[in-house]
Design a protein around this motif. Structure first.
Motif, PDB file in Angstrom:
ATOM      1  N   LYS A   1     119.115 -71.123  30.029  1.00  0.00           N
ATOM      2  CA  LYS A   1     119.157 -71.674  28.491  1.00  0.00           C
ATOM      3  C   LYS A   1     119.361 -73.302  28.474  1.00  0.00           C
ATOM      4  O   LYS A   1     118.329 -73.907  27.775  1.00  0.00           O
ATOM      5  CB  LYS A   1     120.512 -71.287  27.898  1.00  0.00           C
ATOM      6  CG  LYS A   1     120.726 -71.783  26.327  1.00  0.00           C
ATOM      7  CD  LYS A   1     121.844 -71.081  25.631  1.00  0.00           C
ATOM      8  CE  LYS A   1     122.048 -71.537  24.441  1.00  0.00           C
ATOM      9  NZ  LYS A   1     123.131 -70.989  23.516  1.00  0.00           N
TER      10      LYS A   1
ATOM     11  N   LYS B   1     117.559 -73.425  19.344  1.00  0.00           N
ATOM     12  CA  LYS B   1     117.518 -74.227  20.615  1.00  0.00           C
ATOM     13  C   LYS B   1     117.122 -75.479  20.315  1.00  0.00           C
ATOM     14  O   LYS B   1     116.816 -76.302  21.272  1.00  0.00           O
ATOM     15  CB  LYS B   1     116.584 -73.390  21.423  1.00  0.00           C
ATOM     16  CG  LYS B   1     114.882 -73.621  20.965  1.00  0.00           C
ATOM     17  CD  LYS B   1     114.296 -72.858  22.136  1.00  0.00           C
ATOM     18  CE  LYS B   1     112.725 -72.951  21.692  1.00  0.00           C
ATOM     19  NZ  LYS B   1     111.757 -72.378  22.670  1.00  0.00           N
TER      20      LYS B   1
ATOM     21  N   ASP C   1     115.683 -74.519  29.224  1.00  0.00           N
ATOM     22  CA  ASP C   1     114.699 -74.346  27.948  1.00  0.00           C
ATOM     23  C   ASP C   1     114.881 -75.316  27.081  1.00  0.00           C
ATOM     24  O   ASP C   1     113.994 -75.918  26.602  1.00  0.00           O
ATOM     25  CB  ASP C   1     114.621 -72.997  27.747  1.00  0.00           C
ATOM     26  CG  ASP C   1     114.120 -71.741  28.627  1.00  0.00           C
ATOM     27  OD1 ASP C   1     113.588 -72.150  29.531  1.00  0.00           O
ATOM     28  OD2 ASP C   1     114.611 -70.591  28.366  1.00  0.00           O
TER      29      ASP C   1
END
Length: 425
Positions: A160, A110, A163
């Motif tokens: 997603k 990420k 975040d």
């Protein structure tokens, strides 16, 4: 580099200005869309024929990322490197608003974001992004973000996006606070994610407002996938999201929305409190060989005027009038519709140059009128005036489409009859 918001309203038309050196650029502001830090089709010398006033410029990272070695060696920033000059304002953004977002496989991490340059996909972390910001040294930049969401994005994709963007924001802010050169010369803009979910947007904003003292503006992101499809967005699609965000965000910080929104949507977004846009709509119109001709002079009648003009149409083959009567841009003063139609048919680059000159000039004058109407208190009348023209264009397009569809059905019917008659004979 500093900015001032004169009217501290949240969901209404606002005025203000950016100041850089001796130049003042007023809000609402139009950033000139660029590729490789140059207005498409127009050199700096040619753009001076459009306007000599100081402008803001949207610098798309995907078109300048390959310049990083030269910029690092040059050390004077992207504005000086590209010839924008000391009076123009450079705004660095990661996505090109005229190119549809590519769905990237971000893998298991990420911590990285994909940038698609001409040389291919480049994967960068937030720290690498801040290195790029340092080499570009723009006047304004926004945090690295994952804004690849739209109205059809799933809840999982939105989460997603949020975040990853929050993690990027933390790192970008930390690097910004540590860099004396960026703190003294650049404004930091935080990207706001959350897709089309009002609750997610509210949660995201509440979490990042703890950093508000270091943030100068907010970028409302993740509402479309860029490219031509964004031109068809209506205010009904995004009104509740924009309104909610602006209600929650501080009134003294400027708000930015990138993308090729049509002129009516731009006006309606300004009415909701958005301050800064880019001119990618002009570029897309030019690519489609269209000249923008809608009227924003409320003292003159707009009856009979096209909202825009498709100069590919054969009806302009022998039309020797100016593209737009009364326009004082170089294109309209020196050339005709027939000449530009000829250039398009012969695939001459000059067609794009002349159209970009006119479309850029038209939008610059449009934004001058927007600021004047806000100051004089008749902004709603301007919206109604331009929207009436746009609605007529949409109605005409619908009627033409119905005629085309009916004609196709008729032709198919004739072909079927002919085939049957042939088989009987």
């Amino acid at each position: 580099m500093k900015y001032v918001i004169d009217s501290l309203s949240k969901c209404s038309p606002r005025s203000g200005h950016f100041q850089k050196n001796d130049s003042i650029l007023h809000l609402p502001m139009l950033l000139q869309y660029t590729k490789c830090a140059i207005v498409p089709y127009l050199s700096k010398e040619v753009f001076n024929y459009v306007t000599t006033d100081a402008q803001g410029y949207s610098i798309c990272l995907d078109t300048t990322i390959n310049m990083v070695d030269a910029l690092s060696a040059y050390r004077k920033g992207i504005a000086s490197f590209s010839g924008i000059g000391s009076d123009g304002i450079s705004f660095l953004t990661i996505k090109n608003p005229t190119v549809v977002n590519k769905t990237a496989d971000h893998g298991d991490t990420k911590d990285t974001m994909s940038i698609y340059a001409r040389s291919g996909r480049k994967i960068i972390s937030a720290n690498q992004y801040m290195d790029l910001v340092s080499s570009h040294h723009p006047d304004v930049f926004h945090s690295l973000c994952d804004g690849e969401t739209n109205a059809t994005s799933s809840k999982r994709r939105i989460m997603k996006s949020m975040d990853r963007s929050k993690a990027f924001l933390e790192i970008c802010l930390q690097r910004y606070r540590q860099s004396e050169s960026l703190k003294s010369g650049s404004l930091f803009v935080a990207a706001i994610e959350g897709g089309y979910n009002l609750r997610h947007r509210e949660e995201y904003i509440k979490e990042i407002l703890v950093h508000n003292s270091d943030i100068h503006g907010y970028f409302l992101d993740g509402l479309h996938s860029n490219g031509f499809t964004a031109t068809s967005l209506t205010i009904d699609n995004i009104k509740e999201i924009v309104k909610k965000c602006n209600e929650l965000l501080p009134a003294d910080k400027f708000k930015v929305m990138f993308g090729p929104y049509n002129p009516v949507v731009m006006l309606q977004l300004i009415q909701l409190g958005v301050d800064v846009f880019d001119s990618s709509y002009c570029y897309i119109a030019t690519k489609n060989r269209c000249a923008l001709t809608f009227s924003f002079d409320m003292e003159s009648s707009s009856n009979g005027r096209d909202f825009d003009m498709d100069l590919k149409d054969p009806k302009y083959k022998e039309d020797f009038s100016a593209v737009l009567s009364g326009c004082n841009c170089l294109t309209c003063q020196k050339h005709t519709r027939a000449y530009i139609h000829h250039l398009i048919n012969t695939k001459e680059l000059l067609a794009s140059i002349l159209l970009m000159i006119h479309n850029s000039h038209h939008f610059i004058e449009f934004f001058k009128t927007i600021r004047q109407s806000i100051a004089s208190g008749n902004f709603q009348e301007l919206i109604d005036f331009v929207k009436a023209q746009f609605d007529r264009r949409c109605l005409l397009d619908e009627n033409i489409q119905k005629i085309v569809e009916l004609d196709e059905v008729t032709k198919k019917g004739k072909k079927t009859v002919s085939s049957d008659e042939l088989s009987l004979s």
